[in-house]
Design an enzyme around this catalytic site. Structure first.
Site, PDB file in Angstrom:
ATOM      1  N   ARG A  25       0.839  -1.217   0.000  1.00  0.00           N
ATOM      2  CA  ARG A  25       0.000   0.000   0.000  1.00  0.00           C
ATOM      3  C   ARG A  25       0.866   1.257   0.000  1.00  0.00           C
ATOM      4  NH1 ARG A  25      -5.521  -1.832   1.615  1.00  0.00           N
ATOM      5  NH2 ARG A  25      -5.750  -3.262  -0.139  1.00  0.00           N
ATOM      6  N   GLY A 104      18.783 -15.286   9.708  1.00  0.00           N
ATOM      7  CA  GLY A 104      19.295 -15.856   8.457  1.00  0.00           C
ATOM      8  C   GLY A 104      18.847 -15.033   7.261  1.00  0.00           C
ATOM      9  N   ILE A 126       9.506 -14.991  15.901  1.00  0.00           N
ATOM     10  CA  ILE A 126       8.912 -15.100  17.238  1.00  0.00           C
ATOM     11  C   ILE A 126       9.976 -15.102  18.336  1.00  0.00           C
ATOM     12  CG2 ILE A 126       6.843 -16.327  16.459  1.00  0.00           C
ATOM     13  CD1 ILE A 126       8.171 -18.895  17.746  1.00  0.00           C
ATOM     14  N   ASP A 127      11.235 -15.429  17.967  1.00  0.00           N
ATOM     15  CA  ASP A 127      12.264 -15.646  18.991  1.00  0.00           C
ATOM     16  C   ASP A 127      12.681 -14.362  19.725  1.00  0.00           C
ATOM     17  OD1 ASP A 127      12.148 -18.178  17.953  1.00  0.00           O
ATOM     18  OD2 ASP A 127      13.967 -17.977  16.750  1.00  0.00           O
ATOM     19  N   LYS A 154      -3.321 -24.626  33.237  1.00  0.00           N
ATOM     20  CA  LYS A 154      -3.507 -24.404  34.678  1.00  0.00           C
ATOM     21  C   LYS A 154      -4.855 -24.962  35.127  1.00  0.00           C
ATOM     22  CE  LYS A 154      -0.751 -20.589  36.195  1.00  0.00           C
ATOM     23  NZ  LYS A 154      -0.778 -19.324  36.898  1.00  0.00           N
ATOM     24  N   ARG A 162      -1.634 -31.812  39.210  1.00  0.00           N
ATOM     25  CA  ARG A 162      -0.507 -32.217  38.370  1.00  0.00           C
ATOM     26  C   ARG A 162       0.466 -31.076  38.165  1.00  0.00           C
ATOM     27  NH1 ARG A 162      -4.122 -35.375  33.850  1.00  0.00           N
ATOM     28  NH2 ARG A 162      -3.899 -37.439  34.779  1.00  0.00           N
ATOM     29  N   ARG A 243       3.014 -34.047  33.656  1.00  0.00           N
ATOM     30  CA  ARG A 243       2.674 -34.153  32.237  1.00  0.00           C
ATOM     31  C   ARG A 243       3.512 -33.145  31.451  1.00  0.00           C
ATOM     32  NH1 ARG A 243       0.581 -38.066  33.840  1.00  0.00           N
ATOM     33  NH2 ARG A 243      -1.568 -38.804  33.551  1.00  0.00           N
ATOM     34  N   HIS A 249       5.267 -25.354  16.986  1.00  0.00           N
ATOM     35  CA  HIS A 249       4.864 -24.413  15.929  1.00  0.00           C
ATOM     36  C   HIS A 249       3.514 -23.753  16.180  1.00  0.00           C
ATOM     37  CE1 HIS A 249       8.039 -26.782  14.084  1.00  0.00           C
ATOM     38  NE2 HIS A 249       8.245 -25.745  13.299  1.00  0.00           N
TER      39      HIS A 249
HETATM   40  O1  F6P Z   1      13.118 -19.083  14.430  1.00  0.00           O
HETATM   41  C1  F6P Z   1      11.773 -19.393  14.592  1.00  0.00           C
HETATM   42  C2  F6P Z   1      11.611 -20.828  15.026  1.00  0.00           C
HETATM   43  O2  F6P Z   1      10.223 -21.080  15.181  1.00  0.00           O
HETATM   44  C3  F6P Z   1      12.365 -21.213  16.291  1.00  0.00           C
HETATM   45  O3  F6P Z   1      11.708 -20.806  17.460  1.00  0.00           O
HETATM   46  C4  F6P Z   1      12.454 -22.702  16.133  1.00  0.00           C
HETATM   47  O4  F6P Z   1      13.564 -23.225  16.828  1.00  0.00           O
HETATM   48  C5  F6P Z   1      12.603 -22.881  14.644  1.00  0.00           C
HETATM   49  O5  F6P Z   1      12.118 -21.693  14.033  1.00  0.00           O
HETATM   50  C6  F6P Z   1      11.836 -24.048  14.066  1.00  0.00           C
HETATM   51  O6  F6P Z   1      12.162 -24.163  12.727  1.00  0.00           O
HETATM   52  P1  F6P Z   1      11.320 -25.015  11.689  1.00  0.00           P
HETATM   53  O7  F6P Z   1      10.079 -24.234  11.350  1.00  0.00           O
HETATM   54  O8  F6P Z   1      12.226 -25.137  10.523  1.00  0.00           O
HETATM   55  O9  F6P Z   1      10.962 -26.315  12.341  1.00  0.00           O
END
Ligand code: F6P
Length: 319
Positions: A25, A104, A126-127, A154, A162, A243, A249
């Protein structure tokens, strides 16, 4: 500048679609055409792309994932792949590129910048492990996903007396695990940045048990160890049934939070404006509420974003 490109690369995260929309946009509103490359750098190497229209980004803002798709592209680690990618851009008359991705992906962006391609990176992972930005795209949504999961666990943990050991994704960073521990009221956080003493954790869990608190949540960052192994080690020592939940993901998906949508809008717009202003080889970031540009060389040389000591102290005080 008449034509720019955009791609999403590496592990996906929520807010990527909203960022692509902001890029498209902003560019189109200034008369610049946008080429969307599919599956990250792979699209540059295989020449898979589409010319974006305003309609290409209608109704995508609220969707998780990335409609351009993403990939980790090994060829971009090598000179030959980087040369093909730069040639594709030149051949298509693409004068600037916005790369949305993690560490990367930003390395790929720097490689292209070194070949004379005008590139701006947007930190998306997300890291929250990228330096020179207080937050990367997708972190807030992932955090909300984790907190929702822990709240659910919880409920069931308290119904059955547990302990749950919950493994969070985050590669080598403990940020998500630590922030989720503070925000969810979990009992312990095990993260790669600080040493942990399993005996002390077990002693504290036993004390809870003796005090009549029969459930616990122990958060483990994937970079610090495996939830399965930690659960096996504490199982017989604490007196609770144990547990394991590996969030994996699940953390990366879902509709972006309001914070991530706003960040996407700001990052996407700032990246295009930087390209139009002649900038290159830089990353947009969030610093004290403002958009800042930092050289990719500096971002990548700074390594993994250090853990927030204030958050470590908060977790110590509250867990
Ligand atoms: O870098 C993001 C991430 O989700 C990490 O938290 C995780 O270690 C990695 O990618 C998982 O990679 P992939 O999607 O290749 O399994």
């Amino acid at each position: 500048m008449k034509r720019i490109g955009v791609l999403t690369s590496g592990g996906d995260c929520s807010g990527m679609n909203a960022t692509i929309r902001a890029v498209v946009r902003t560019a189109m509103n200034t008369g610049v055409e946008v080429v969307g490359f599919q599956k990250g750098y792979r699209g540059l190497i295989d020449r898979h792309y589409e010319i974006m229209q305003n309609r290409s980004v209608s109704n995508v803002l609220q969707r998780g994932g990335t409609f351009l798709q993403s990939a980790r592209c090994r060829e971009m680690l090598e000179e030959a792949g980087q040369a093909i990618a730069a040639d594709t851009l030149k051949g298509l008359g693409v004068e600037g590129l916005v790369v949305i991705g993690g560490d990367g992906s930003l390395r790929g962006a720097r490689a292209l910048a070194n070949r004379g391609v005008r590139v701006i990176g947007i930190p998306a992972s997300i890291d929250n492990d990228i330096s020179h930005t207080e937050m990367s795209l997708g972190v807030d949504t992932a955090l909300n996903n984790i907190i929702y999961a822990v709240d659910c666990l919880k409920d069931t943990a308290s119904s059955h007396d547990r302990a749950f050991v919950v493994e969070c994704m985050g590669r080598n960073s403990g940020y998500l695990t630590l922030a989720a521990t503070v925000a969810s009221g979990a009992e312990h956080a095990i993260i790669p940045e600080t040493p942990f003493d399993l005996e002390a954790i077990c002693a504290s869990l036993r004390r809870r048990y003796q005090e009549g608190r029969f459930n616990s949540i122990i958060m483990v960052a994937e970079g610090a160890g495996s939830a399965q192994e930690i659960a096996a080690r504490i199982k017989d020592r604490i007196g609770f049934e144990t547990r394991v939940m590996v969030l994996g993901h699940y953390q990366r998906g879902g509709s972006p939070s309001a914070f991530d949508r706003l960040l996407a809008a700001r990052f996407g717009t700032a990246a295009v404006e930087a390209l139009l202003a002649g900038e290159s080889g830089k990353m947009v970031g969030l610093s004290s509420g403002a958009m800042v540009l930092t050289e990719l060389d500096l971002v990548l040389a700074s390594g993994i974003r250090p853990i927030d000591r204030m958050m470590v102290q908060l977790a110590d005080k509250l867990t």
